[in-house]
Design an enzyme around this catalytic site. Sequence first.
Site: not given
Ligand code: TTP
Ligand code: MG
Length: 408
Positions: A18-19, A113-114
């Site tokens: 996960d990014m 990103d995951e």
């Molecule tokens: P995530 O992997 O949940 O969050 P993140 O990568 O920003 O942070 P983390 O370090 O905690 O992993 O989500 C990935 C991307 O998806 C995030 O950058 C933006 C998008 N996203 C949305 O647009 N809406 C949302 O509700 C979520 C959870 C994510």
């Molecule tokens: Mg992420």
Amino acid sequence: MNEKNPAENKRRTILHMDMDAFYAAVEVLDNPSLAGKPLIIGALPTERGVVSTCSYEARKFGVHSGMSIKDAYRLCPQGIYMHGHYHRYHEISDQVHEILLSYTDQIEFVALDEGYLDITGSLMLFGGAEKIGHEIKDRVLQTTGLTCSVGIGYNKMTAKLGSEEKKPDGFFVIPSPEFFVTYFENRPVRIIPGIGGKSAAHLHENGIDTIHDLLEWKEDALVRLVGQTGHDLYLAARGIASDRVQPASEYEQKSYGKEVTYQSDMLEKEEMLSTLKLLSRSVSLGLMKRGLFASTITLKIKYNNLKLHTRSVTLPDAVQDSGAIYRAVSALLDKAPLERPVRLLGVSTSSFQNEPLHQITLEESDKAARVEKLNHTLMGLYDRYGKNIVRTAGELESLQILEDHNKL
Ligand code: TTP
Ligand code: MG
């Protein structure tokens, strides 16, 4: 071993990647002056909207994904608010997915990103789970300039908990159910996937707050308390889940393609060919992600008067590699009337199979192996260089040089 649960008897190795603060991290990459600042992506404070994500600096103020921009602004008025650049997120996501696909095709991409990778079958080849995990982190950083977090477990639940455990730039292994129980027993039940606020509140009313509390309950008592999910809950508290990595299935879609709209109308055929090369490459990557081979290739041209021209060719063998797709669409472009300036070019694929139909002879297999090796070299170069769906002639030319390299 748990006799009741076959998943427990066949141990798998699952990696979750996960990014970190993905959209926000891409914005910082493209504008380093934003580094270290509370950055909120989604909408401007004057607009209605929600937070897509925010930088870790903004999280300190209590801002999080899904929150309204209004609430975020109340918590963090000094934050920098901006709209997302989705084209860039997709571009970087493609680069990351390409890296992941070099370890296995057993991947469930959950978001841009995951992803979950079932690396059980890749362990021998790549020297073990931890080596794969560290290599992925290193290659993602080298290729994109961004950090990610990796978790390794024996099911999706533990892999995901692992990637969350040391975020950002984390790496954590949960090797066994015994380790899971010892390490996580004092954590709230909310860490179990599927337990949301409502279920947690219901469990809390019955004195269950932590994994430890859950472990004290007998299975049938849990079922009486929460219904059939009580069985899963009973196992989850012991680190056991029968979740499976599910790669995107071929039944999900009938066609797959990419297109670009030129910033200004295009007359140069050479430039169009370069665009088709990049589109072919992007489509090829999409097919690889889905484990698909296509036998029908379609070229779409939209002229500046919005008239549409589409032509397809059906190949004797189903293909996945960018070279074969490019050869098909460039031949179609050669036959296209090109009567006016072009506004949009698209490449799409259909008639999917799970494998190439053609039986490869020994001689061909040798050639195929060489082509594949070159393709991997090229992928490495792309990794380093970045794989923009390109706008400028200069960038097109540079990528052309890389493609030429592939023909050597
Ligand atoms: P995530 O992997 O949940 O969050 P993140 O990568 O920003 O942070 P983390 O370090 O905690 O992993 O989500 C990935 C991307 O998806 C995030 O950058 C933006 C998008 N996203 C949305 O647009 N809406 C949302 O509700 C979520 C959870 C994510
Ligand atoms: Mg992420």
